[in-house]
Design an enzyme around this catalytic site. Structure first.
Site: not given
Length: 290
Positions: A149, A238, A175, A274, A265, A241
């Site tokens: 990110r 993004h 995150k 995806y 994730h 990504r």
């Protein structure tokens, strides 16, 4: 369109006082008037909020879905409007309970995230490789080959980079303050070496330093958009990504657990997006029948 109802007008005024935009208020008006028109047409009676049953609302939702074939987003917006309207009537004492309280929306199929095609990615990387700016080259090539990110890229420190002749990795702070290690391929390693050789000697420990100090996420977005413009593609960090994740799964044959670990994730459901076919995949599959 039939005239509005006094209770709807009172509800809309309350929304306006709460700061809702005129466009939002008008959207609520259309949604609620449509429901009342459908209800009155179905039963031949004037609208009475006390007489509305949860079954009426479910029938209306089904009517939108099966008869009008409305888009899921349209149906969900109307469901939201009905829930809010009847909750307002409960708060005013007009009705004893909200018949729409348990009215659910419809599920929307989530398309695969936007990713660059092989040709688009090739054009973008070519523009980055041709750049005389080692910072710009490193930013784009690192994003394309790691799936970071923009915020994660900017959070990198010099001490987070490990490079050797045949290997390399970076320590990424994602995150929720979670830390992960992401391996670097040959091109990403070379781009980082070139940047480290050109990096200004400054007290900051930030890996990427621009003319005004440590690189910011908005700065990363500007860099990617500029090179995307030169390459004639639509891309931002993004999208790179998403492109990286898609390539890992479809070209490299990586499993979901591996891709989730690299991307940071928390849920495999996020990674599984995806694996969904894109619009281009569906079109190509149909074309092959011909």
């Amino acid at each position: 369109m039939p005239a509005s109802h006094p209770l709807i007008e009172a509800f809309l005024q309350d929304l306006a006082r709460a700061g809702k935009s005129p466009r939002t208020v008008e959207g609520y008006r259309k949604d609620l008037v449509d429901f009342i028109a459908w209800l009155e047409g179905r039963y031949g009676e004037a609208f009475d909020p006390k007489a509305v049953l949860p079954e009426d609302l479910r029938d209306y939702r089904q009517h939108l879905l099966a008869v009008r074939r409305a888009a899921p987003a349209t149906i969900n917006r109307r469901v939201s409007a009905l829930r809010a309207f009847f909750a307002y009537l409960v708060s005013r004492g007009e009705i004893p309970s909200n018949p729409a309280a348990r009215l659910s929306g419809v599920r929307q199929a989530r398309a695969a995230p936007k990713a660059l095609s092989e040709a688009e990615l090739r054009r973008l990387l070519r523009e980055a490789r041709r750049s005389p700016n080692p910072l710009h080259r490193a930013v784009i090539l690192l994003l394309a080959h790691t799936g970071l990110r923009a915020s994660e890229l900017c959070a990198l420190r010099l001490s987070d980079v490990t490079l050797s002749e045949r290997k390399g990795k970076i320590v990424v702070r994602g995150k929720g303050e979670k830390v992960r290690e992401v391996p670097l391929n040959a091109e990403a390693r070379e781009a980082l070496r070139e940047w480290l050789a050109a990096r200004p000697s400054v007290p900051e420990d930030a890996l990427f330093i621009g003319r005004r100090g440590p690189l910011t996420p908005s700065g990363v977005w500007r860099i990617v958009r500029e090179y995307a413009r030169r390459a004639g593609v639509e891309a931002h960090p993004h999208v790179l990504r998403h492109t990286f994740a898609t390539r890992l799964l479809r070209e490299a044959g990586a499993d979901l657990v591996t891709v989730a670990e690299i991307l940071g994730h928390e849920s495999l459901n996020t990674t599984a997006r995806y694996t969904r076919p894109s619009e281009a995949d569906l079109e190509a599959a149909v074309e092959r029948l011909g």
